[in-house]
Design a protein around this motif. Structure first.
Motif, short mmCIF file in Angstrom:
data_model
loop_
_atom_site.label_atom_id
_atom_site.label_comp_id
_atom_site.label_asym_id
_atom_site.label_seq_id
_atom_site.Cartn_x
_atom_site.Cartn_y
_atom_site.Cartn_z
N THR A 21 63.68 26.17 35.39
CA THR A 21 64.19 26.21 34.33
C THR A 21 64.99 27.58 33.88
N TRP A 75 61.47 23.44 26.42
CA TRP A 75 60.67 22.74 27.69
C TRP A 75 59.96 24.13 28.03
N TYR A 100 59.69 18.40 23.97
CA TYR A 100 60.19 17.82 25.24
C TYR A 100 61.35 16.87 25.05
N PRO A 120 61.38 15.06 33.85
CA PRO A 120 62.18 16.33 33.92
C PRO A 120 62.87 17.03 35.34
#
Length: 181
Positions: A29, A63, A98, A158
């Protein structure tokens, strides 16, 4: 996708894997917007690249917050050191974060792919595939269809958010289009 007691048992018995997975997502991320900025320098449409970056930077904290809860609260719940009602309430909030990330992250992927449409040095199938798959993923997750295996959407995993852009990144690297040097 298991019932909560089974889910927490699995986390408790595999805590180091659970933590490693969460930290892997944290790294992906954090690296994703950096990669978007770097590759946008060689894209056909910087506007779409900038939009991709902005969308991702806006939703990434959702996230990261969810991952922080996974690292601390879920592990504590698995160990039995958190009240069940509190865990359930925070879990619902985490689920909302999320969902925001998944819709926004997939949208950022679609915009990223769109930024390379028309770039002659990138195979166009990769740009179009990234754009279309990202858009389908975002829409599917947003409307919650088609449901599969107890998930909200076929695209609930994800890991798809940072993996799909590799359709563009790999040809970029193979074609020696180094955007930095």
């Amino acid at each position: 996708m298991s019932l909560l007691p089974e889910y927490l048992r699995i986390v408790r018995e595999n805590e180091w894997r659970w933590r490693a997975s969460a930290w892997g997502f944290v790294v992906a991320t954090v690296l994703m917007p950096i990669a978007i900025v770097i590759t946008t320098n060689v894209s056909a449409s910087r506007l779409y690249g900038i939009a991709s970056f902005v969308v991702f930077v806006v939703v990434a904290p959702c996230w990261l917050g969810t991952l922080a809860l996974r690292l601390d609260l879920t592990v504590a719940a698995a160990r039995g050191t958190v009240e069940q009602a509190w865990y359930d309430a925070i879990g619902k909030w985490s689920g909302s974060l999320y969902a925001i990330f998944m819709v926004g992250g997939h949208t950022a992927v679609a915009l990223f792919g769109a930024s390379f449409i028309g770039e002659p040095r990138i195979p166009q199938w990769t740009a179009w595939t990234t754009c279309i798959v990202g858009a389908v993923e975002a829409l599917s997750f947003w409307i919650g269809w088609p449901r599969a295996f107890g998930m909200r959407s076929l695209f609930e995993l994800p890991v798809l958010v940072p993996l799909v852009p590799l359709f563009v990144a790999i040809p970029l690297a193979l074609n020696d289009l180094n955007p930095i040097f």
